[in-house]
Design a protein around this motif. Structure first.
Motif, PDB file in Angstrom:
ATOM      1  N   LEU A  23       0.838  -1.198   0.000  1.00  0.00           N
ATOM      2  CA  LEU A  23       0.000   0.000   0.000  1.00  0.00           C
ATOM      3  C   LEU A  23       0.872   1.246   0.000  1.00  0.00           C
ATOM      4  O   LEU A  23       1.929   1.269   0.647  1.00  0.00           O
ATOM      5  CB  LEU A  23      -0.908   0.023   1.240  1.00  0.00           C
ATOM      6  CG  LEU A  23      -1.976  -1.070   1.350  1.00  0.00           C
ATOM      7  CD1 LEU A  23      -2.603  -1.054   2.739  1.00  0.00           C
ATOM      8  CD2 LEU A  23      -3.054  -0.890   0.286  1.00  0.00           C
ATOM      9  N   LEU A  49      -5.620  -3.545   3.524  1.00  0.00           N
ATOM     10  CA  LEU A  49      -6.078  -2.303   4.149  1.00  0.00           C
ATOM     11  C   LEU A  49      -7.189  -2.586   5.152  1.00  0.00           C
ATOM     12  O   LEU A  49      -7.206  -1.998   6.245  1.00  0.00           O
ATOM     13  CB  LEU A  49      -6.561  -1.317   3.088  1.00  0.00           C
ATOM     14  CG  LEU A  49      -6.984   0.061   3.605  1.00  0.00           C
ATOM     15  CD1 LEU A  49      -5.840   0.738   4.360  1.00  0.00           C
ATOM     16  CD2 LEU A  49      -7.462   0.953   2.456  1.00  0.00           C
ATOM     17  N   PRO A  59       0.273  -0.850  10.194  1.00  0.00           N
ATOM     18  CA  PRO A  59       0.860  -0.316   8.964  1.00  0.00           C
ATOM     19  C   PRO A  59       2.319   0.062   9.161  1.00  0.00           C
ATOM     20  O   PRO A  59       2.738   0.403  10.273  1.00  0.00           O
ATOM     21  CB  PRO A  59       0.005   0.925   8.685  1.00  0.00           C
ATOM     22  CG  PRO A  59      -0.497   1.348  10.034  1.00  0.00           C
ATOM     23  CD  PRO A  59      -0.702   0.069  10.798  1.00  0.00           C
TER      24      PRO A  59
END
Length: 258
Positions: A23, A49, A59
């Motif tokens: 991502l 996500l 993350p």
């Protein structure tokens, strides 16, 4: 004030020899009561996500806030509904529904009544003492929805919850889940490969590009479609044109991958 805020989310999967960028710079706000869908080519990071929002993965960079609080502190406020219902086969339907409440120590007689009412509303009256193997796939997914709702989550995360069902059951469940979430005023994020499903259930559709995953385009569902049940949306006159707009954008992204 935004209900859910994602700010500059980056994520990289590391192995002893490689680093895979999943991502890149995902920034997104979701309002309370909004229904948002994630679509995109395979491998664009939609499920990654969703797992980050759920607090299952941290993350590599970026922050996520739910009601102005770090998402990792709000896990009990999240509900997760997956492709598989993950009901325990050795427990009755009632025991499966109450599992989360039992673990949290919040199972009350009021909650028992609420669960019975939800079962009745979803056409499952009288199955409390049955076992999962005695129910159809659609019935088990309805039980999974009740199990999720009974803990009163503020945010529901739906990871392709209808994809394993036959088409007729899928359409019926879309209507049921949509109307239930609207009735309770829930905020939801759906990951799906089905453009039609995204259009029929959502307020907004987030189209992701890949390698690494990024937000390519955000589509606002036309107001006339937002007022309808999912099954009715698919029969509306403006549905085909809107479907084609999203389809063409997705085709462009997939042709870049090829």
């Amino acid at each position: 004030m935004n209900f859910l805020s994602l700010d500059s989310i980056h994520h990289t999967y590391f192995s002893p020899k490689t680093a895979t960028h999943a991502l890149s710079d995902i920034t997104l706000d979701v309002k309370e009561g909004e229904f948002v869908s994630f679509i995109g080519p395979s491998g664009c990071g939609k499920t990654t996500l969703l797992s980050i929002i759920a607090g299952l993965i941290r993350p590599t960079e970026g922050t996520i806030l739910l009601n102005q609080q770090p998402i990792r502190k709000m896990k009990e406020k999240l509900g997760y509904m997956l492709q598989q219902d993950y009901l325990f086969p050795w427990k009755t339907i009632e025991e499966n529904i109450f599992l989360g409440l039992t673990i949290m120590g919040t199972l009350t007689e009021e909650k028992r009544k609420e669960a019975r009412d939800l079962l009745a509303e979803m056409g499952l009256e009288g199955v409390e003492t049955s076992y999962p193997k005695e129910l159809s796939g659609g019935m088990r997914q309805r039980v999974a929805l009740i199990r999720t709702l009974i803990t009163e989550p503020q945010l529901l995360l739906l990871d392709e919850p209808f994809s394993a069902l036959d088409y007729q059951t899928k359409l019926k469940l879309e209507d049921l889940v949509y109307s239930t979430l609207k009735y309770f005023g829930k905020t939801a994020i759906l990951v799906t490969h089905d453009i039609g499903e995204a259009i029929s259930m959502s307020d907004r559709i987030i189209l992701f590009g890949s390698k690494p995953g990024y937000i390519h385009k955000i589509f606002e569902v036309p107001p006339p479609l937002k007022e309808l049940m999912p099954f009715e949306v698919r029969n509306h006159e403006i549905y085909p044109g809107f479907f084609q707009i999203i389809w063409k954008e997705l085709e462009k992204l997939e042709s870049r991958i090829d």
